[in-house]
Design a protein around this motif. Structure first.
Motif, short mmCIF file in Angstrom:
data_model
loop_
_atom_site.label_atom_id
_atom_site.label_comp_id
_atom_site.label_asym_id
_atom_site.label_seq_id
_atom_site.Cartn_x
_atom_site.Cartn_y
_atom_site.Cartn_z
N GLU A 66 40.04 31.02 35.35
CA GLU A 66 40.39 30.39 36.63
C GLU A 66 40.95 31.44 37.59
OE1 GLU A 66 39.85 27.08 37.65
OE2 GLU A 66 38.60 27.23 35.87
N ALA A 67 41.78 32.33 37.09
CA ALA A 67 42.32 33.41 37.92
C ALA A 67 41.19 34.29 38.43
CB ALA A 67 43.33 34.23 37.12
N LEU A 68 40.26 34.62 37.57
CA LEU A 68 39.13 35.46 37.96
C LEU A 68 38.30 34.79 39.05
CD1 LEU A 68 37.37 37.97 37.62
CD2 LEU A 68 36.21 36.79 35.73
N LYS A 69 38.05 33.49 38.94
CA LYS A 69 37.27 32.78 39.96
C LYS A 69 37.90 32.93 41.34
CE LYS A 69 35.66 29.04 37.00
NZ LYS A 69 35.75 27.59 36.75
N ILE A 70 39.21 32.76 41.40
CA ILE A 70 39.92 32.88 42.69
C ILE A 70 39.81 34.31 43.20
CG2 ILE A 70 42.18 32.82 43.81
CD1 ILE A 70 42.87 30.50 41.85
N ARG A 71 40.05 35.27 42.33
CA ARG A 71 40.00 36.67 42.74
C ARG A 71 38.61 37.06 43.23
NH1 ARG A 71 43.95 38.68 37.85
NH2 ARG A 71 45.87 38.34 39.01
N LYS A 72 37.57 36.59 42.55
CA LYS A 72 36.21 36.92 42.99
C LYS A 72 35.90 36.32 44.36
CE LYS A 72 33.53 37.93 38.90
NZ LYS A 72 32.36 37.54 38.10
N LYS A 73 36.49 35.19 44.64
CA LYS A 73 36.24 34.53 45.93
C LYS A 73 36.92 35.26 47.09
CE LYS A 73 36.38 30.05 48.17
NZ LYS A 73 36.67 28.62 48.02
N TYR A 74 38.10 35.85 46.84
CA TYR A 74 38.89 36.40 47.94
C TYR A 74 39.05 37.91 47.94
CZ TYR A 74 39.95 31.59 48.92
OH TYR A 74 39.83 30.27 49.23
N LEU A 75 38.54 38.57 46.93
CA LEU A 75 38.65 40.04 46.86
C LEU A 75 37.27 40.68 46.76
CD1 LEU A 75 41.57 40.25 44.24
CD2 LEU A 75 41.74 40.59 46.71
N PRO A 76 37.15 41.91 47.23
CA PRO A 76 35.86 42.60 47.08
C PRO A 76 35.59 42.90 45.59
CG PRO A 76 37.51 44.07 48.02
CD PRO A 76 38.14 42.72 47.93
N ASP A 77 34.32 43.02 45.25
CA ASP A 77 33.92 43.22 43.85
C ASP A 77 34.59 44.43 43.20
OD1 ASP A 77 32.29 41.01 43.88
OD2 ASP A 77 30.48 42.13 44.37
N TYR A 78 34.88 45.44 43.97
CA TYR A 78 35.45 46.68 43.42
C TYR A 78 36.98 46.66 43.33
CZ TYR A 78 35.88 47.38 48.43
OH TYR A 78 36.16 47.20 49.75
N HIS A 79 37.61 45.55 43.65
CA HIS A 79 39.07 45.47 43.65
C HIS A 79 39.63 45.59 42.22
CE1 HIS A 79 43.13 44.00 44.37
NE2 HIS A 79 42.91 44.24 45.67
N PRO A 80 40.72 46.33 42.05
CA PRO A 80 41.30 46.53 40.70
C PRO A 80 41.74 45.23 40.02
CG PRO A 80 42.47 47.85 42.34
CD PRO A 80 41.42 47.10 43.06
N ASP A 81 42.14 44.21 40.80
CA ASP A 81 42.54 42.94 40.19
C ASP A 81 41.37 42.24 39.51
OD1 ASP A 81 45.15 43.32 40.91
OD2 ASP A 81 45.15 41.85 42.54
N ILE A 82 40.18 42.40 40.07
CA ILE A 82 39.00 41.81 39.43
C ILE A 82 38.71 42.58 38.13
CG2 ILE A 82 36.50 41.49 39.63
CD1 ILE A 82 36.97 40.72 42.54
N ALA A 83 38.81 43.88 38.18
CA ALA A 83 38.59 44.68 36.97
C ALA A 83 39.60 44.30 35.88
CB ALA A 83 38.69 46.17 37.30
N ARG A 84 40.85 44.11 36.29
CA ARG A 84 41.89 43.71 35.32
C ARG A 84 41.60 42.33 34.74
NH1 ARG A 84 45.61 46.61 38.38
NH2 ARG A 84 45.91 44.89 39.80
N SER A 85 41.16 41.40 35.58
CA SER A 85 40.83 40.06 35.11
C SER A 85 39.70 40.11 34.09
CB SER A 85 40.41 39.16 36.27
OG SER A 85 41.53 38.77 37.03
#
Length: 90
Positions: A66-85
């Motif tokens: 669920e956290a990843l879904k939100i991050r993918k929607k609001y952050l660019p693909d290369y963002h470190p938070d998406i990588a961490r998720s």
């Protein structure tokens, strides 16, 4: 496992599942701005880690996704938070 058992188990981490869910409920009352939604993702991810510490993998993965879904929607693909998720789910 009952909610009271979860609360006792997770108090060692300084946050209970109940506290995390209360935080999410409070966030629902606020404007659904990008920063609030990203904060919600952080809380969901934390809930996932709490479930990890209790060896409840199915619940842990659910909240991390669920956290990843939100991050993918609001952050660019290369963002470190998406990588961490992605790393947290793996």
């Amino acid at each position: 496992m009952e909610t009271t058992e979860i609360s006792v188990t997770t108090q060692k981490q300084g946050i209970t599942v109940e506290h995390a869910f209360l935080a999410i409920e409070q966030l629902k009352k606020w404007d659904e701005s990008r920063s609030i939604l990203l904060l919600k993702a952080e809380i969901l991810n934390s809930i996932g880690f709490i479930y990890d510490t209790m060896d409840l993998q199915e619940q842990a993965i659910f909240y991390k996704r669920e956290a990843l879904k939100i991050r993918k929607k609001y952050l660019p693909d290369y963002h470190p938070d998406i990588a961490r998720s992605l790393s947290n789910i793996a």
